[in-house]
Motif scaffolding. Structure first.
Motif, PDB file in Angstrom:
ATOM      1  N   LEU A 295     -10.372   5.398   5.520  1.00 27.78           N
ATOM      2  CA  LEU A 295      -9.058   5.653   4.940  1.00 27.78           C
ATOM      3  C   LEU A 295      -8.532   4.472   4.137  1.00 27.78           C
ATOM      4  O   LEU A 295      -7.773   4.672   3.183  1.00 27.78           O
ATOM      5  N   SER A 296      -8.912   3.251   4.489  1.00 25.39           N
ATOM      6  CA  SER A 296      -8.356   2.106   3.760  1.00 25.39           C
ATOM      7  C   SER A 296      -8.968   1.947   2.374  1.00 25.39           C
ATOM      8  O   SER A 296      -8.553   1.060   1.623  1.00 25.39           O
ATOM      9  N   VAL A 297      -9.960   2.782   2.015  1.00 28.61           N
ATOM     10  CA  VAL A 297     -10.415   2.811   0.623  1.00 28.61           C
ATOM     11  C   VAL A 297      -9.267   3.254  -0.274  1.00 28.61           C
ATOM     12  O   VAL A 297      -9.178   2.862  -1.436  1.00 28.61           O
ATOM     13  N   GLU A 298      -8.378   4.073   0.280  1.00 27.83           N
ATOM     14  CA  GLU A 298      -7.127   4.459  -0.377  1.00 27.83           C
ATOM     15  C   GLU A 298      -5.991   4.195   0.610  1.00 27.83           C
ATOM     16  O   GLU A 298      -5.572   5.091   1.344  1.00 27.83           O
ATOM     17  N   PRO A 299      -5.504   2.956   0.658  1.00 26.99           N
ATOM     18  CA  PRO A 299      -4.634   2.533   1.754  1.00 26.99           C
ATOM     19  C   PRO A 299      -3.277   3.225   1.809  1.00 26.99           C
ATOM     20  O   PRO A 299      -2.556   3.045   2.785  1.00 26.99           O
ATOM     21  N   HIS A 300      -2.916   3.998   0.796  1.00 28.57           N
ATOM     22  CA  HIS A 300      -1.620   4.668   0.818  1.00 28.57           C
ATOM     23  C   HIS A 300      -1.685   6.038   1.503  1.00 28.57           C
ATOM     24  O   HIS A 300      -0.657   6.682   1.683  1.00 28.57           O
ATOM     25  N   TYR A 301      -2.884   6.475   1.858  1.00 25.19           N
ATOM     26  CA  TYR A 301      -3.038   7.773   2.520  1.00 25.19           C
ATOM     27  C   TYR A 301      -3.316   7.547   3.996  1.00 25.19           C
ATOM     28  O   TYR A 301      -4.164   6.729   4.369  1.00 25.19           O
ATOM     29  N   VAL A 302      -2.612   8.289   4.855  1.00 24.23           N
ATOM     30  CA  VAL A 302      -2.818   8.198   6.299  1.00 24.23           C
ATOM     31  C   VAL A 302      -2.970   9.603   6.860  1.00 24.23           C
ATOM     32  O   VAL A 302      -2.395  10.567   6.338  1.00 24.23           O
TER      33      VAL A 302
END
Length: 294
Positions: free
Chosen positions: A118-125
């Motif tokens: 998920l931290s590859v796109e850190p704004h998505y959780v």
């Protein structure tokens, strides 16, 4: 490794039958640590928070999404899983260690899923994402057992493994679907953006194929008793599940990068190399066990 831990607590004929496949694979966990070295050497090229700490909230970047803490969590997970994998691969683990190991796995997969994926796109959780990854790992391991171990499986054990595959398959589909439903009803821009990137023509088609080949078809086949007791049928189910898992992981990861073709080709190449390495390692371990038995 996780399936060996589960069997260490519950017992059952499925674990005895699947042991010759699961133990060599669990013993390969230290090789995963070696395979992670290129990731550590390329953090700034893979993760935007590593290249530009200002791309996420300062409190998060300084406390959680920082290179030292990322490396520390990765090492704890990899070393701990390696110790558990080798210990249970040689049959040295007891029920207490299996219980503690499953607790450790549950804790670390929660951090690994966020850190590595998920931290590859850190704004998505997505709170259900770690559970989905854990269940999908077990499903993939069962698929390998179905594909490679069916010659040694008795009818009862084969049926048990087929039932476990159904349970894990339904778990992956449910958690993925509910993640989408929650994001849809939440109507949040950053979550919508994450799904929109994965709904373009090629990736939408990839998801449909992954769902059809890696979920619908195997599930329909496993509903038939004849398939659950068929060696050839279980092999086909195992292959379909691994194809679906690979496409699903590609759908999750590759759209996050601009050079998607290069990332996909690199990923496929690494998958092929690791697959052949696993096969050679497994054959070598089986040969060594046979020599000791003689």
């Amino acid at each position: 490794m996780t399936l060996l831990l589960v069997h260490g607590l519950t017992g059952g004929r499925w674990g005895v039958a699947a042991g010759p496949i699961l133990r060599p694979l669990a013993a390969m966990m230290p090789l995963v640590t070696v395979a992670f070295v290129p990731i550590l050497a390329s953090l700034t090229s893979i993760y935007p928070w590593a290249a530009d700490p200002g791309s996420v909230k300062p409190d998060v970047a300084s406390w959680y999404l920082s290179q030292p803490s990322f490396i520390l969590r990765a090492l704890v997970a990899l070393v701990g899983w390696s110790v558990l994998g080798v210990t249970f691969a040689v049959g040295a683990g007891g029920r207490l260690l299996a219980a503690l190991g499953l607790s450790f796995f549950g804790l670390m997969i929660s951090t690994v899923a966020v850190d590595w994926f998920l931290s590859v796109e850190p704004h998505y959780v997505a709170t259900a994402f770690p559970a989905m990854m854990a269940v999908q790992q077990m499903m993939a391991a069962l698929a390998v057992v179905a594909m490679l171990g069916t010659l040694e499986l008795e009818d009862g054990a084969a049926s048990d493994i087929a039932s476990l595959i159904i349970a894990t398959l339904l778990g992956v589909v449910y958690l993925e679907y509910m993640t989408f439903v929650v994001a849809w009803y939440g109507d949040l821009p950053h979550k919508a953006h994450w799904f929109l990137k994965r709904s373009t023509d090629p990736w939408g088609a990839a998801l449909v194929v992954a769902f059809a080949a890696g979920a619908v078809l195997p599930f329909a086949m496993l509903l038939l008793r004849k398939t659950r007791r068929s060696r050839a049928g279980l092999r086909i189910v195992g292959v379909l599940l691994l194809i679906g898992t690979t496409m699903h992981l590609a759908w999750l990861i590759v759209p996050a990068f601009a050079a998607q073709t290069k990332v996909a080709v690199t990923g496929i190449g690494l998958l092929v190399v690791l697959t052949f390495a696993a096969i050679l390692f497994g054959r070598g371990t089986t040969f060594a066990e046979a020599r000791r038995a003689e």
